[in-house]
Scaffold this motif. Structure first.
Motif, PDB file in Angstrom:
ATOM      1  N   CYS A 293       0.852  -1.192   0.000  1.00  0.00           N
ATOM      2  CA  CYS A 293       0.000   0.000   0.000  1.00  0.00           C
ATOM      3  C   CYS A 293       0.885   1.238   0.000  1.00  0.00           C
ATOM      4  O   CYS A 293       1.767   1.391   0.857  1.00  0.00           O
ATOM      5  CB  CYS A 293      -0.901  -0.011   1.230  1.00  0.00           C
ATOM      6  N   HIS A 296       1.132   3.162   3.346  1.00  0.00           N
ATOM      7  CA  HIS A 296       1.485   2.512   4.616  1.00  0.00           C
ATOM      8  C   HIS A 296       2.613   3.210   5.391  1.00  0.00           C
ATOM      9  O   HIS A 296       2.596   3.184   6.632  1.00  0.00           O
ATOM     10  CB  HIS A 296       1.817   1.024   4.392  1.00  0.00           C
ATOM     11  N   CYS A 299       0.646   5.696   7.494  1.00  0.00           N
ATOM     12  CA  CYS A 299      -0.662   5.287   8.001  1.00  0.00           C
ATOM     13  C   CYS A 299      -0.585   4.856   9.464  1.00  0.00           C
ATOM     14  O   CYS A 299       0.244   4.000   9.822  1.00  0.00           O
ATOM     15  CB  CYS A 299      -1.210   4.144   7.156  1.00  0.00           C
ATOM     16  N   ALA A 302      -1.305   0.908   9.774  1.00  0.00           N
ATOM     17  CA  ALA A 302      -0.582  -0.033   8.919  1.00  0.00           C
ATOM     18  C   ALA A 302      -0.170  -1.285   9.681  1.00  0.00           C
ATOM     19  O   ALA A 302       0.276  -1.222  10.836  1.00  0.00           O
ATOM     20  CB  ALA A 302       0.638   0.644   8.314  1.00  0.00           C
ATOM     21  N   CYS A 306       0.017  -4.592   4.848  1.00  0.00           N
ATOM     22  CA  CYS A 306       0.029  -3.318   4.128  1.00  0.00           C
ATOM     23  C   CYS A 306       1.385  -3.054   3.484  1.00  0.00           C
ATOM     24  O   CYS A 306       1.467  -2.333   2.480  1.00  0.00           O
ATOM     25  CB  CYS A 306      -0.313  -2.173   5.075  1.00  0.00           C
ATOM     26  N   ARG A 307       2.425  -3.637   4.041  1.00  0.00           N
ATOM     27  CA  ARG A 307       3.775  -3.403   3.528  1.00  0.00           C
ATOM     28  C   ARG A 307       4.116  -4.295   2.346  1.00  0.00           C
ATOM     29  O   ARG A 307       5.129  -4.078   1.676  1.00  0.00           O
ATOM     30  CB  ARG A 307       4.790  -3.605   4.649  1.00  0.00           C
ATOM     31  N   PRO A 311      -3.653  -2.836  -1.728  1.00  0.00           N
ATOM     32  CA  PRO A 311      -5.101  -3.075  -1.678  1.00  0.00           C
ATOM     33  C   PRO A 311      -5.771  -2.647  -2.980  1.00  0.00           C
ATOM     34  O   PRO A 311      -5.327  -1.714  -3.653  1.00  0.00           O
ATOM     35  CB  PRO A 311      -5.569  -2.202  -0.511  1.00  0.00           C
ATOM     36  N   CYS A 326      -8.255  -0.180   0.828  1.00  0.00           N
ATOM     37  CA  CYS A 326      -7.630  -0.276   2.145  1.00  0.00           C
ATOM     38  C   CYS A 326      -7.859  -1.683   2.692  1.00  0.00           C
ATOM     39  O   CYS A 326      -8.968  -2.236   2.554  1.00  0.00           O
ATOM     40  CB  CYS A 326      -8.216   0.762   3.102  1.00  0.00           C
ATOM     41  N   HIS A 327      -6.836  -2.261   3.321  1.00  0.00           N
ATOM     42  CA  HIS A 327      -6.977  -3.574   3.927  1.00  0.00           C
ATOM     43  C   HIS A 327      -7.823  -3.520   5.198  1.00  0.00           C
ATOM     44  O   HIS A 327      -8.469  -4.504   5.558  1.00  0.00           O
ATOM     45  CB  HIS A 327      -5.600  -4.153   4.274  1.00  0.00           C
TER      46      HIS A 327
END
Length: 332
Positions: A293, A296, A299, A302, A306-307, A311, A326-327
């Motif tokens: 993302c 991230h 965020c 996160a 996300c890393r 998403p 977004c996850h």
């Protein structure tokens, strides 16, 4: 006796359909290419206003310029009224330019200082083959429509204020009778009081002429007033898009929440007590976007996924026409 309901009508197809639009600028010398826009998709209905918002450098203005073909997309498709126009030649695109026009951010820099106002407004008509007399007559009508004095038609742009110059730019955009206008930060270079006048003008023209606007802006207060739907961009991608009331009332993406927390509230008491969201660091460079993302690194929510995984833009919930990339979106 059970009433028989008529079959539901299919929704009208969008006036503008953008899919996976991308723009990569080559790097200078040995620097890496810059992914200014990275897979943007959205629809815009006839007569609707869609706000495209985000920080400076997120790719929103580049997106608008690709739609009007001032920039050639690296990838993706742009469909206008059911016709794919992203790969048309300039000759084939010429008739469609009547229906798709643009209003620029800086009114004075977008107007030719050597031409009269009447000639500037008439230029699109002359390009499309109108007679000089007919184009000038139409230019005078448009000056009156946007609140300018037709008797000033032979003046040069430097003789007008910033707000008046933007009215000239709007009149020029309306010369060919478009259905879609891309407005690139149309009020950001103006004083606050003049901004309100231009916004009022654009709203009136939309009602009277049935225009659709793609309204590119960073001022969320202006976007909230003029737009029906909002698309939030971050580092070349749309991270949230949906109806204005839902995006502003219950933002689902952490970036959207952070943007809205920075908008001043008119109530001093509410302003003092509300939560402020402070983002970490600066936006990453589009020449070296982070993996997973793109948001991230800044965020507050996160996690490890996300890393590593980017998403996708998906519906937030069944039955709610809002999409979020977004996850871990906010469900409220």
């Amino acid at each position: 006796m059970t009433a028989i309901r008529p079959p539901a009508k299919d929704p009208a197809p969008p006036l503008l359909r953008v899919r996976d639009l991308a723009m990569t600028f080559p790097g200078r010398r040995r620097s890496a290419p810059v992914r200014a826009v990275d897979g943007v998709s959205f629809d815009l209905a006839a007569g609707e206003t869609l706000g495209l918002v985000g920080e400076s450098g997120c790719g929103k203005s580049t997106t608008g310029r690709m739609i009007v073909r001032l920039l050639e997309p690296t990838a993706g498709t742009v469909e206008y009224d059911g016709r794919e126009i992203g790969r048309l030649s300039q000759r084939a695109l010429k008739p469609l330019r009547r229906e798709i026009q643009m209003v620029f951010q800086d009114p004075h820099s977008s107007l030719n200082p050597r031409q009269s106002v009447a000639r500037i407004i008439a230029d699109p008509l002359l390009v499309q083959g109108s007679s000089a007399a007919g184009a000038r007559e139409r230019a005078l009508e448009l000056m009156e429509l946007v609140g300018l004095i037709p008797e000033h038609a032979d003046r040069r742009p430097h003789e007008f204020s910033g707000g008046q110059a933007q009215r000239i730019g709007i009149a020029r955009a309306l010369a060919t009778g478009p259905r879609l206008v891309v407005a690139d930060e149309p009020v950001s270079a103006l004083d606050v009081s003049v901004q309100a006048q231009i916004v009022n003008l654009m709203e009136r023209l939309q009602r009277e002429l049935g225009l659709a606007y793609l309204f590119v802006a960073h001022d969320l207060s202006v976007v909230k007033r003029v737009c029906d739907r909002v698309a939030v961009m971050y580092l070349g991608r749309i991270v949230e898009v949906g109806a204005k009331d839902r995006v502003y009332g219950a933002p689902a993406h952490p970036y959207t929440r952070a943007l809205l927390s920075a908008v001043p509230l008119p109530d001093p008491a509410a302003e003092r007590t509300r939560e402020r969201i402070t983002l970490l660091g600066d936006p990453p460079s589009p020449a070296a976007p982070p993996p997973g993302c793109s948001f991230h690194p800044r965020c507050p929510k996160a996690r490890s996924v996300c890393r590593t995984e980017a998403p996708v833009l998906r519906l937030l919930a069944p039955g709610e026409p809002r999409e979020v990339a977004c996850h871990f979106p906010e469900e409220g």
